[in-house]
Motif scaffolding. Structure first.
Motif, mmCIF file in Angstrom:
data_model
loop_
_atom_site.group_PDB
_atom_site.id
_atom_site.type_symbol
_atom_site.label_atom_id
_atom_site.label_comp_id
_atom_site.label_asym_id
_atom_site.label_seq_id
_atom_site.Cartn_x
_atom_site.Cartn_y
_atom_site.Cartn_z
ATOM 1 N N TRP A 107 9.308 2.689 4.523
ATOM 2 C CA TRP A 107 8.931 1.320 4.115
ATOM 3 C C TRP A 107 8.733 0.508 5.396
ATOM 4 N N LYS A 108 7.503 0.031 5.652
ATOM 5 C CA LYS A 108 7.216 -0.703 6.898
ATOM 6 C C LYS A 108 6.560 -2.042 6.574
ATOM 7 N N GLU A 109 7.227 -3.103 7.031
ATOM 8 C CA GLU A 109 6.714 -4.462 6.814
ATOM 9 C C GLU A 109 6.021 -4.954 8.083
ATOM 10 N N THR A 110 4.875 -5.627 7.897
ATOM 11 C CA THR A 110 4.149 -6.232 9.018
ATOM 12 C C THR A 110 3.577 -7.571 8.566
ATOM 13 N N GLY A 111 3.365 -8.483 9.538
ATOM 14 C CA GLY A 111 2.708 -9.749 9.246
ATOM 15 C C GLY A 111 3.608 -10.818 8.669
ATOM 16 N N ALA A 120 0.849 -1.197 0.000
ATOM 17 C CA ALA A 120 0.000 0.000 0.000
ATOM 18 C C ALA A 120 0.886 1.249 0.000
ATOM 19 N N VAL A 121 0.732 2.047 -1.035
ATOM 20 C CA VAL A 121 1.512 3.287 -1.165
ATOM 21 C C VAL A 121 0.591 4.471 -0.879
ATOM 22 N N GLU A 176 12.578 -4.194 13.484
ATOM 23 C CA GLU A 176 11.630 -4.236 14.592
ATOM 24 C C GLU A 176 11.025 -5.631 14.690
ATOM 25 N N GLU A 177 10.378 -5.918 15.828
ATOM 26 C CA GLU A 177 9.882 -7.265 16.076
ATOM 27 C C GLU A 177 8.858 -7.721 15.052
ATOM 28 N N ASP A 178 8.006 -6.765 14.574
ATOM 29 C CA ASP A 178 6.962 -7.168 13.624
ATOM 30 C C ASP A 178 7.382 -6.991 12.171
ATOM 31 N N GLY A 179 8.620 -6.559 11.932
ATOM 32 C CA GLY A 179 9.087 -6.460 10.558
ATOM 33 C C GLY A 179 10.076 -5.329 10.341
ATOM 34 N N LEU A 180 10.695 -5.342 9.187
ATOM 35 C CA LEU A 180 11.701 -4.340 8.850
ATOM 36 C C LEU A 180 11.051 -2.979 8.601
ATOM 37 N N CYS A 181 11.720 -1.917 9.093
ATOM 38 C CA CYS A 181 11.270 -0.544 8.830
ATOM 39 C C CYS A 181 12.460 0.228 8.262
ATOM 40 N N VAL A 182 12.271 0.785 7.074
ATOM 41 C CA VAL A 182 13.345 1.529 6.407
ATOM 42 C C VAL A 182 12.865 2.959 6.177
ATOM 43 N N VAL A 203 3.034 -4.692 3.242
ATOM 44 C CA VAL A 203 4.023 -3.613 3.239
ATOM 45 C C VAL A 203 3.275 -2.291 3.066
ATOM 46 N N SER A 204 3.562 -1.340 3.943
ATOM 47 C CA SER A 204 3.016 0.018 3.758
ATOM 48 C C SER A 204 4.182 0.953 3.436
ATOM 49 N N LEU A 205 3.973 1.759 2.420
ATOM 50 C CA LEU A 205 5.006 2.714 2.001
ATOM 51 C C LEU A 205 4.372 4.106 2.012
ATOM 52 N N SER A 206 4.835 4.955 2.915
ATOM 53 C CA SER A 206 4.277 6.301 3.031
ATOM 54 C C SER A 206 5.297 7.331 2.565
ATOM 55 N N ILE A 207 4.798 8.344 1.867
ATOM 56 C CA ILE A 207 5.658 9.393 1.319
ATOM 57 C C ILE A 207 5.190 10.732 1.879
ATOM 58 N N ALA A 208 6.096 11.465 2.477
ATOM 59 C CA ALA A 208 5.763 12.782 3.040
ATOM 60 C C ALA A 208 6.752 13.812 2.499
ATOM 61 N N GLY A 209 6.204 14.922 2.013
ATOM 62 C CA GLY A 209 7.048 15.963 1.451
ATOM 63 C C GLY A 209 7.247 17.112 2.402
ATOM 64 N N TYR A 210 8.467 17.577 2.483
ATOM 65 C CA TYR A 210 8.792 18.776 3.247
ATOM 66 C C TYR A 210 9.470 19.763 2.302
#
Length: 507
Positions: free
Chosen positions: A446-450, A391-392, A485-491, A431-438
């Motif tokens: 990039w956050k993996e879960t499950g 999910a992006v 992290e315990e529930d998955g990789l976070c980059v 996998v959730s991928l969030s993009i934030a602009g500054y």
């Protein structure tokens, strides 16, 4: 052309200059119905058969308005008004035969037979005498009543108001005509076609270049005739853009094919801007047509060459991937390494295909030069429908070929590792991928879960980690932070906006 000479004492050269200007401004004055109506009223008011509005010039006096007299002018030496205009009050002659100034005047001794004269001076705004409003009788009279004098003064003021209005209008018209001449000379010397319309869009002017280019007779394209000069396929589009500009006041700009005098249609850039008055109302549209045919053809040819070159580069990626696959079949020990290398080459091919020049048929369905569009292409092999496993969300960003390649390598590596060891290696992981602009940077998480539980950070950094470092840090100038992290990789990836695209970015 006659010039008015004012035989009055003058004290300064400025007064002389004013007199000359007034003489020039009024030298072409002729009678009009309004002035004739004033003389009729003056005659009726004073009970006289003759009334005149007289303008005294160097050699003559002209009657701009008259009642009871057929002649339009007389010599200046016979003029009563030349004397009357020098005072500030009405000049009254009860019996001209008894006045030494006029006893031998042909207008007294001849058929005209003037006996009684009453004249109110006509004085300009600058204080310069110009003539008189007079009433004349052929029998001697005692004078005028106070009401008649007052009425004659009021009528004289009306005469001067009319003359001044006409003078100012003529000066303004002369200035406008001069400006119009200068504009036409300038417009005709321009290499572009120049046109102008009324506020409602009615075309009423084209310069010489337009008629030279189109070969049309002058005036034949006025009004709505201009649209018939466009290629039939461009007419409705040009009309739509023009109607929008007329309705909104927005600048007009459109490319269309314009018929040349040879019969060929040539690409032309049309532009127009509105001219507004102090109330911000549109009073005119001025536009130009620029022949861009050769430039347009050169751009189209360059685009074809660019597409062909890009297509060949894409084929090179396919050839390299094929060679890797061929080598893997020849050496089974190399098969696993070859598989990963081949997938990376194909990912680069997809990134190149996304940002390369396209025709209308080859363009990707996703928005071109879009980071989210590229990610959609890269993640497609890992899910049946977009967003099902990856999910992006967040802010999209413009990218070009400079940033597309490292982004493709970076996210291909993350997705591949997730498919092998992380959240995409089972049926439940996401996998959730969030993009934030500054203002100056883009933050991507990039956050993996499950997926399978993460027990510890890898002891050694493998090739994948090195590839992440190469893509995000060395090529994009950003930073990468990885957390097991315990529930998955976070980059977390931070990339400066200046690395995304060669085009300037808004803050």
């Amino acid at each position: 052309m006659h010039e008015t000479t004012l035989r009055i004492p003058v004290e300064t050269s400025e007064e002389n200059r004013t007199a000359v200007i007034l003489a020039h401004d009024l030298s072409s004055e002729t009678g009009d119905e309004k002035l004739d109506a004033i003389t009729r009223f003056a005659a009726a008011l004073c009970g006289a058969p003759i009334a005149l509005v007289s303008l005294v010039e160097k050699d003559r006096q002209r009657f701009l308005g008259r009642t009871g007299l057929d002649v339009t002018e007389t010599p200046r030496e016979t003029s009563f008004c030349a004397h009357a205009m020098l005072g500030s009050e009405p000049m009254i002659v009860s019996d001209a035969t008894r006045d030494p100034r006029f006893a031998n005047n042909p207008l007294v001794t001849g058929p005209t037979g003037i006996r009684f004269y009453a004249g109110m001076p006509l004085i300009s705004e600058e204080g310069v005498p110009l003539g008189a409003l007079c009433v004349i009788d052929r029998v001697p009279r005692g004078g005028l009543t106070p009401l008649q004098k007052q009425g004659l003064r009021v009528l004289a003021d009306d005469v001067m108001a009319r003359l001044e209005t006409r003078r100012h209008a003529r000066v303004a018209r002369a200035a406008f005509d001069e400006s119009e001449v200068k504009f036409r000379v300038l417009a005709d010397t321009m290499p572009q076609m120049v046109w102008s319309t009324r506020p409602d869009g009615y075309h009423d002017y084209y310069n010489a270049r337009w008629y030279e280019f189109t070969g049309m007779p002058p005036g034949s394209t006025d009004g709505e005739g201009w649209n018939g000069m466009f290629h039939p396929e461009d007419q409705e589009r040009a009309w739509e853009v023009w109607r929008h500009s007329l309705a909104t006041g927005d600048p007009y700009q459109v490319e269309y094919r314009l018929r040349h005098r040879s019969g060929e249609y040539r690409w032309t850039l049309g532009r127009a801007l509105p001219i507004r008055n102090e109330a911000q109302e549109i009073i005119r549209w001025f536009g130009t047509c620029t022949d861009i045919h050769e430039h347009k053809l050169a751009m189209e040819e360059r685009e074809v060459i660019s597409q062909e070159l890009s297509h060949r580069i894409k084929n090179i990626f396919s050839v390299i991937a094929g060679l890797i696959g061929f080598a893997a079949r020849a050496d089974p020990q190399f098969a696993e390494t070859a598989k990963g290398l081949r997938e990376r080459v194909l990912a680069l091919g997809r990134a190149h295909d996304f940002v390369r020049p396209h025709s209308s048929k080859s363009r990707p369905s996703s928005a071109p030069n879009s980071l989210m569009g590229l990610l959609e292409q890269l993640f497609a092999p890992y899910e049946n429908t977009p967003g099902e496993r990856v999910a992006v969300s967040g802010e999209d960003a413009a990218i070009d070929d400079r940033s597309a390649t490292p982004f493709a390598l970076l996210f291909h590596e993350l997705a591949t590792n997730a498919a092998k060891y992380g959240a995409l290696s089972n049926d439940d992981g996401r996998v959730s991928l969030s993009i934030a602009g500054y203002s100056n940077a883009l933050w991507i998480v990039w956050k993996e879960t499950g997926g399978p539980p993460v027990k510890r950070k890898p002891a050694n950094a493998g090739f994948g980690s090195q590839l992440l470092e190469l893509s995000a840090v060395r090529q994009l100038g950003g930073k990468v932070d990885r957390a097991w992290e315990e529930d998955g990789l976070c980059v977390t990836i931070v990339v400066p906006r200046s690395a995304l695209s060669r085009q300037p970015m808004d803050g």
